[in-house]
Design a protein around this motif. Structure first.
Motif, mmCIF file in Angstrom:
data_model
loop_
_atom_site.group_PDB
_atom_site.id
_atom_site.type_symbol
_atom_site.label_atom_id
_atom_site.label_comp_id
_atom_site.label_asym_id
_atom_site.label_seq_id
_atom_site.Cartn_x
_atom_site.Cartn_y
_atom_site.Cartn_z
ATOM 1 N N LEU A 138 -17.124 39.433 12.858
ATOM 2 C CA LEU A 138 -17.241 37.987 12.673
ATOM 3 C C LEU A 138 -17.055 37.259 14.000
ATOM 4 C CD1 LEU A 138 -17.653 35.628 10.759
ATOM 5 C CD2 LEU A 138 -15.206 35.690 10.232
ATOM 6 N N GLN A 139 -16.161 37.767 14.831
ATOM 7 C CA GLN A 139 -15.964 37.183 16.163
ATOM 8 C C GLN A 139 -17.247 37.285 16.996
ATOM 9 O OE1 GLN A 139 -12.956 39.098 18.537
ATOM 10 N NE2 GLN A 139 -12.718 37.330 19.880
ATOM 11 N N GLN A 140 -17.934 38.419 16.895
ATOM 12 C CA GLN A 140 -19.188 38.588 17.631
ATOM 13 C C GLN A 140 -20.252 37.602 17.148
ATOM 14 O OE1 GLN A 140 -20.191 42.722 17.136
ATOM 15 N NE2 GLN A 140 -18.484 43.447 18.402
ATOM 16 N N VAL A 141 -20.316 37.390 15.832
ATOM 17 C CA VAL A 141 -21.247 36.398 15.285
ATOM 18 C C VAL A 141 -20.923 35.019 15.838
ATOM 19 C CG1 VAL A 141 -21.945 35.185 13.169
ATOM 20 C CG2 VAL A 141 -21.777 37.676 13.189
ATOM 21 N N ALA A 166 -23.076 24.778 11.873
ATOM 22 C CA ALA A 166 -22.825 26.136 11.384
ATOM 23 C C ALA A 166 -21.728 26.795 12.210
ATOM 24 C CB ALA A 166 -24.100 26.955 11.440
ATOM 25 N N LEU A 167 -21.773 26.598 13.523
ATOM 26 C CA LEU A 167 -20.756 27.171 14.407
ATOM 27 C C LEU A 167 -19.366 26.652 14.058
ATOM 28 C CD1 LEU A 167 -19.897 28.796 16.906
ATOM 29 C CD2 LEU A 167 -20.482 26.784 18.307
ATOM 30 N N ALA A 168 -19.249 25.355 13.806
ATOM 31 C CA ALA A 168 -17.951 24.768 13.463
ATOM 32 C C ALA A 168 -17.397 25.388 12.185
ATOM 33 C CB ALA A 168 -18.090 23.253 13.309
ATOM 34 N N ASP A 169 -18.274 25.587 11.189
ATOM 35 C CA ASP A 169 -17.827 26.174 9.922
ATOM 36 C C ASP A 169 -17.412 27.633 10.103
ATOM 37 O OD1 ASP A 169 -18.339 23.806 8.666
ATOM 38 O OD2 ASP A 169 -20.289 24.408 7.859
ATOM 39 N N LEU A 194 -21.483 32.896 4.349
ATOM 40 C CA LEU A 194 -22.079 32.837 5.692
ATOM 41 C C LEU A 194 -23.581 32.563 5.604
ATOM 42 C CD1 LEU A 194 -20.208 35.857 7.325
ATOM 43 C CD2 LEU A 194 -19.868 33.431 7.856
ATOM 44 N N GLU A 195 -24.252 33.218 4.671
ATOM 45 C CA GLU A 195 -25.694 33.000 4.494
ATOM 46 C C GLU A 195 -25.983 31.541 4.139
ATOM 47 O OE1 GLU A 195 -27.378 37.326 2.969
ATOM 48 O OE2 GLU A 195 -26.492 35.943 1.512
ATOM 49 N N THR A 196 -25.147 30.967 3.280
ATOM 50 C CA THR A 196 -25.327 29.570 2.872
ATOM 51 C C THR A 196 -25.121 28.635 4.057
ATOM 52 O OG1 THR A 196 -24.544 30.101 0.643
ATOM 53 C CG2 THR A 196 -24.522 27.783 1.291
ATOM 54 N N ILE A 197 -24.101 28.893 4.849
ATOM 55 C CA ILE A 197 -23.820 28.051 6.021
ATOM 56 C C ILE A 197 -24.985 28.091 7.003
ATOM 57 C CG2 ILE A 197 -22.383 27.892 8.108
ATOM 58 C CD1 ILE A 197 -19.997 28.728 6.363
ATOM 59 N N LEU A 198 -25.472 29.286 7.297
ATOM 60 C CA LEU A 198 -26.523 29.432 8.307
ATOM 61 C C LEU A 198 -27.865 28.890 7.818
ATOM 62 C CD1 LEU A 198 -25.515 32.966 9.583
ATOM 63 C CD2 LEU A 198 -25.428 30.842 10.901
ATOM 64 N N SER A 199 -28.171 29.067 6.541
ATOM 65 C CA SER A 199 -29.456 28.582 6.027
ATOM 66 C C SER A 199 -29.471 27.063 5.882
ATOM 67 C CB SER A 199 -29.771 29.227 4.679
ATOM 68 O OG SER A 199 -28.799 28.875 3.715
#
Length: 366
Positions: free
Chosen positions: A26-29, A107-110, A93-98
């Protein structure tokens, strides 16, 4: 919440987080998404983000958390608050990014919040486990090949009365004994491992053969109950709108008929697979098994919950051909354990809500 069971759950989560490297992935993402926000015209950042997401998603899909029982997930939810794991985290994560494809900064903040919460959670687990060790608090383990039934009796159903709780424990004993007598040829004494008290949640040690039959039967009952739940909700909506009970009686009859037919089918299949005695006793056992499964279905409709957990066997120490009989017994147990694990994954807690609809017979036919 039982502290020894909490210890067991935290050990499992800690092992899972470290094994799958969830926090690191998750840190890498987060870092690759940060690079993309800072340098949107640099294509390598997008490539790195896609690669890191793929690794994280694979880890979350393979997470042991996805197969945790409903009660384990409830305990985790109680202690984690907003932290999510497994496929639940993947979906988030998929919901945030889409939903933030055009605004990656949002998305980065979330994702930063999710990472911080998960990192703090892992740190808290380590601190708690250290404290448990210092205080000498054991973790609740199953021995290899051991199996436990988790059975939730809602407090409202027994009205917190001791005699009603006693009666429901007797009903559970009835259900288990009728399955056991068909499968093993005899009734058994069942050891209570733990009792938790938010609802009355009993953890009981049961044999592999009984667990295998119970898990498959419960899975099938739940699959049919999902259909009945839609009928139940419709019936309850009609009641709320003032439709008299006499007008909805046919709905209840239809729902009960669906489950009655399925339970008879389940009982016949169990008898056919496991019983090879005389026909007179066979019919008696089949009738008893139908009543036991009726009791189980009626209670699921009233908010009871069933879960089954089994501990795998270690690998055999040698492949000595002289131990062929031992190997057969070992493989038989492994097959049973795998069968239990497969069906128990499909046993889920269903929010039943509203007035119950199942009124299956719990008395022997006269």
């Amino acid at each position: 919440m039982n502290v020894e069971r909490l210890h067991r759950i935290l050990v499992d989560i800690d092992k899972e987080l470290k094994k799958e490297k969830i926090v690191t992935l998750l840190q890498q993402v987060r870092d690759h998404l940060q690079n993309q926000v800072n340098q949107p015209n640099q294509p390598s950042h997008q490539t790195n983000l896609v690669s890191s997401l793929e690794k994280l998603y694979n880890a979350l899909e393979n997470s042991a958390y996805n197969d945790y029982s409903p009660s384990w997930k409830d305990i985790i939810s109680e202690i984690t608050g907003e932290v999510e794991l497994g496929e639940e985290l993947k979906l988030k994560l998929e919901t945030i990014l889409s939903s933030n494809a055009i605004t990656p900064a949002k998305a980065l903040a979330d994702i930063k919040i999710i990472f911080t919460d998960l990192q703090n959670f892992q740190s808290s687990i380590n601190n708690v486990l250290t404290g448990f060790k210092t205080l000498g608090i054991e973790k609740e383990d199953l021995d290899p090949g051991e199996c436990e039934l988790g059975y939730t009796i809602p407090r409202d159903y027994v009205e917190n009365k001791l005699v009603e709780l006693k009666n429901e424990i007797a009903e559970l004993n009835f259900i288990l004994n009728h399955i056991s007598e068909v499968v093993t040829g005899k009734k058994q004494e069942y050891e209570v491992k733990t009792i938790s008290s938010s609802d009355f949640l009993l953890y009981i040690l049961i044999g592999l053969q009984v667990a295998n039959v119970l898990s498959k039967a419960t899975e099938r009952i739940l699959n049919h109950y999902k259909q009945i739940l839609e009928i139940k909700n419709l019936r309850n909506q009609l009641k709320e709108k003032g439709v008299p009970a006499t007008k909805t009686k046919s709905i209840e009859t239809h729902a009960n008929g669906i489950m009655k037919t399925e339970i008879k089918s389940i009982a016949k299949e169990i008898i056919k697979e496991h019983y090879d005695g005389e026909n007179g006793r066979k019919n008696e056992l089949e009738n008893g098994l139908i009543i036991a499964l009726n009791k189980l279905a009626n209670r699921i409709d009233k908010g009871f919950n069933v879960e089954i957990r089994v501990e795998p066997l270690p690998e055999p120490e040698s492949d000595d051909e002289e131990n062929e009989e031992v190997d057969k017994e070992y493989q038989s147990k492994v097959d049973l354990i795998n069968s239990i694990k497969e069906s128990s994954r499909n046993i889920e807690f269903i929010e039943t809500g509203g007035d119950s609809i199942l009124k299956l017979s719990e008395k022997k036919p006269s």
